[in-house]
Design a protein around this motif. Structure first.
Motif, PDB file in Angstrom:
ATOM      1  N   LEU A  93       0.823  -1.208   0.000  1.00 25.83           N
ATOM      2  CA  LEU A  93       0.000   0.000   0.000  1.00 25.83           C
ATOM      3  C   LEU A  93       0.858   1.259   0.000  1.00 25.83           C
ATOM      4  O   LEU A  93       0.448   2.291  -0.519  1.00 25.83           O
ATOM      5  N   THR A  94       2.064   1.176   0.528  1.00 29.29           N
ATOM      6  CA  THR A  94       2.955   2.334   0.579  1.00 29.29           C
ATOM      7  C   THR A  94       3.503   2.707  -0.805  1.00 29.29           C
ATOM      8  O   THR A  94       4.004   3.810  -0.979  1.00 29.29           O
ATOM      9  N   GLU A  95       3.425   1.809  -1.766  1.00 24.72           N
ATOM     10  CA  GLU A  95       3.892   2.083  -3.126  1.00 24.72           C
ATOM     11  C   GLU A  95       2.756   2.745  -3.916  1.00 24.72           C
ATOM     12  O   GLU A  95       2.195   2.172  -4.843  1.00 24.72           O
ATOM     13  N   GLN A  96       2.432   3.965  -3.528  1.00 28.08           N
ATOM     14  CA  GLN A  96       1.242   4.629  -4.047  1.00 28.08           C
ATOM     15  C   GLN A  96       1.271   4.865  -5.552  1.00 28.08           C
ATOM     16  O   GLN A  96       0.259   4.659  -6.222  1.00 28.08           O
ATOM     17  N   LYS A  97       2.400   5.308  -6.092  1.00 19.43           N
ATOM     18  CA  LYS A  97       2.466   5.549  -7.542  1.00 19.43           C
ATOM     19  C   LYS A  97       2.146   4.288  -8.315  1.00 19.43           C
ATOM     20  O   LYS A  97       1.379   4.310  -9.281  1.00 19.43           O
ATOM     21  N   LEU A  98       2.727   3.191  -7.872  1.00 20.24           N
ATOM     22  CA  LEU A  98       2.515   1.918  -8.538  1.00 20.24           C
ATOM     23  C   LEU A  98       1.061   1.466  -8.403  1.00 20.24           C
ATOM     24  O   LEU A  98       0.453   1.019  -9.379  1.00 20.24           O
ATOM     25  N   CYS A  99       0.501   1.621  -7.220  1.00 19.79           N
ATOM     26  CA  CYS A  99      -0.902   1.245  -6.997  1.00 19.79           C
ATOM     27  C   CYS A  99      -1.848   2.072  -7.868  1.00 19.79           C
ATOM     28  O   CYS A  99      -2.771   1.528  -8.485  1.00 19.79           O
ATOM     29  N   ILE A 100      -1.612   3.369  -7.921  1.00 25.72           N
ATOM     30  CA  ILE A 100      -2.460   4.246  -8.736  1.00 25.72           C
ATOM     31  C   ILE A 100      -2.301   3.903 -10.209  1.00 25.72           C
ATOM     32  O   ILE A 100      -3.288   3.846 -10.952  1.00 25.72           O
ATOM     33  N   ALA A 101      -1.070   3.645 -10.640  1.00 23.27           N
ATOM     34  CA  ALA A 101      -0.829   3.285 -12.046  1.00 23.27           C
ATOM     35  C   ALA A 101      -1.600   2.023 -12.413  1.00 23.27           C
ATOM     36  O   ALA A 101      -2.312   1.986 -13.423  1.00 23.27           O
ATOM     37  N   TYR A 102      -1.460   0.974 -11.601  1.00 23.66           N
ATOM     38  CA  TYR A 102      -2.172  -0.275 -11.878  1.00 23.66           C
ATOM     39  C   TYR A 102      -3.682  -0.057 -11.887  1.00 23.66           C
ATOM     40  O   TYR A 102      -4.395  -0.586 -12.736  1.00 23.66           O
ATOM     41  N   ALA A 103      -4.176   0.717 -10.928  1.00 24.21           N
ATOM     42  CA  ALA A 103      -5.616   0.957 -10.826  1.00 24.21           C
ATOM     43  C   ALA A 103      -6.148   1.709 -12.045  1.00 24.21           C
ATOM     44  O   ALA A 103      -7.224   1.379 -12.571  1.00 24.21           O
ATOM     45  N   LEU A 104      -5.414   2.712 -12.515  1.00 19.68           N
ATOM     46  CA  LEU A 104      -5.847   3.467 -13.694  1.00 19.68           C
ATOM     47  C   LEU A 104      -5.850   2.588 -14.947  1.00 19.68           C
ATOM     48  O   LEU A 104      -6.812   2.608 -15.734  1.00 19.68           O
ATOM     49  N   ILE A 105      -4.784   1.817 -15.123  1.00 24.23           N
ATOM     50  CA  ILE A 105      -4.713   0.942 -16.295  1.00 24.23           C
ATOM     51  C   ILE A 105      -5.832  -0.098 -16.238  1.00 24.23           C
ATOM     52  O   ILE A 105      -6.474  -0.390 -17.256  1.00 24.23           O
ATOM     53  N   LEU A 106      -6.094  -0.630 -15.060  1.00 23.32           N
ATOM     54  CA  LEU A 106      -7.172  -1.607 -14.898  1.00 23.32           C
ATOM     55  C   LEU A 106      -8.524  -1.002 -15.253  1.00 23.32           C
ATOM     56  O   LEU A 106      -9.300  -1.597 -16.008  1.00 23.32           O
ATOM     57  N   GLY A 107      -8.815   0.178 -14.742  1.00 19.94           N
ATOM     58  CA  GLY A 107     -10.092   0.830 -15.051  1.00 19.94           C
ATOM     59  C   GLY A 107     -10.247   1.081 -16.537  1.00 19.94           C
ATOM     60  O   GLY A 107     -11.318   0.843 -17.116  1.00 19.94           O
ATOM     61  N   GLY A 108      -9.176   1.526 -17.190  1.00 21.23           N
ATOM     62  CA  GLY A 108      -9.226   1.764 -18.631  1.00 21.23           C
ATOM     63  C   GLY A 108      -9.384   0.485 -19.425  1.00 21.23           C
ATOM     64  O   GLY A 108     -10.170   0.418 -20.380  1.00 21.23           O
ATOM     65  N   ALA A 109      -8.639  -0.545 -19.043  1.00 18.14           N
ATOM     66  CA  ALA A 109      -8.729  -1.828 -19.753  1.00 18.14           C
ATOM     67  C   ALA A 109     -10.134  -2.404 -19.646  1.00 18.14           C
ATOM     68  O   ALA A 109     -10.690  -2.900 -20.641  1.00 18.14           O
ATOM     69  N   LEU A 110     -10.729  -2.311 -18.457  1.00 17.24           N
ATOM     70  CA  LEU A 110     -12.094  -2.830 -18.287  1.00 17.24           C
ATOM     71  C   LEU A 110     -13.114  -2.008 -19.070  1.00 17.24           C
ATOM     72  O   LEU A 110     -14.065  -2.564 -19.636  1.00 17.24           O
ATOM     73  N   GLY A 111     -12.919  -0.692 -19.117  1.00 21.39           N
ATOM     74  CA  GLY A 111     -13.843   0.161 -19.874  1.00 21.39           C
ATOM     75  C   GLY A 111     -13.857  -0.190 -21.348  1.00 21.39           C
ATOM     76  O   GLY A 111     -14.928  -0.313 -21.967  1.00 21.39           O
ATOM     77  N   ASN A 112     -12.684  -0.380 -21.931  1.00 21.34           N
ATOM     78  CA  ASN A 112     -12.623  -0.745 -23.345  1.00 21.34           C
ATOM     79  C   ASN A 112     -13.023  -2.200 -23.579  1.00 21.34           C
ATOM     80  O   ASN A 112     -13.597  -2.527 -24.615  1.00 21.34           O
TER      81      ASN A 112
END
Length: 172
Positions: A93-112
């Motif tokens: 959880l402390t690796e915030q940049k990485l967590c946010i990056a994965y979360a954004l890519i996941l949301g985009g991948a699911l949307g498409n």
């Protein structure tokens, strides 16, 4: 199910994935309900809302491949989404940049992915241009993927420095 996974890992950032998934799907449905296919409305001198269908991947890659690409890109998006969820579960959880990056890519991948499965194409509508130069139309999901990818690159270049600083502070 172990709830500590959501408290201690990047899975806590799944809310961001779902937020961008919802924003993406709501904006796409608004465009479909408001515009005719290929209709374009100027918003700013360099920005239009233009409703198009993308049968391929980024920049319409393989859009004229005959139809097989629909399920190929859907499978890729599904596999990437599963991998991202696993990675979120393994990321501190402390690796915030990485967590946010994965979360954004996941949301985009699911949307498409939703578009590909339901319609056979991705709904794009954001059209940026300058004079005779036109960037291919894209959507909120594509934007989330790009920002997430940018964060991954940034994290790759800065993560070692941050870990080194953490180690130095522990030694003091």
């Amino acid at each position: 199910m172990n709830l500590s996974l959501f408290k201690e890992t990047g899975l806590r950032w799944l809310w961001l994935s779902f937020l961008f998934l919802i924003i993406d799907q709501v904006t796409k449905q608004w465009v479909v309900a408001t515009f005719d296919l290929y209709e374009s409305v100027q918003v700013l001198p360099f920005f239009n809302l233009t409703y198009v269908h993308n049968l391929g991947a980024a920049f319409s890659f393989l859009s004229d491949a005959g139809g097989w690409q629909r399920w190929f890109f859907a499978a890729v998006a599904f596999l990437v989404s599963v991998a991202l969820i696993v990675w979120l579960g393994k990321t501190r959880l402390t690796e915030q940049k990485l967590c946010i990056a994965y979360a954004l890519i996941l949301g985009g991948a699911l949307g498409n992915l939703i578009d590909r499965v339901l319609f056979g194409y991705v709904i794009d509508f954001i059209h940026v241009y300058y004079e005779n130069w036109h960037y291919p139309a894209f959507n909120i999901a594509d934007s989330a993927i790009c920002v997430g990818a940018g964060l991954l690159i940034w994290d790759a270049f800065t993560n070692n420095n941050e870990n080194s600083n953490d180690e130095l502070s522990k030694e003091k």
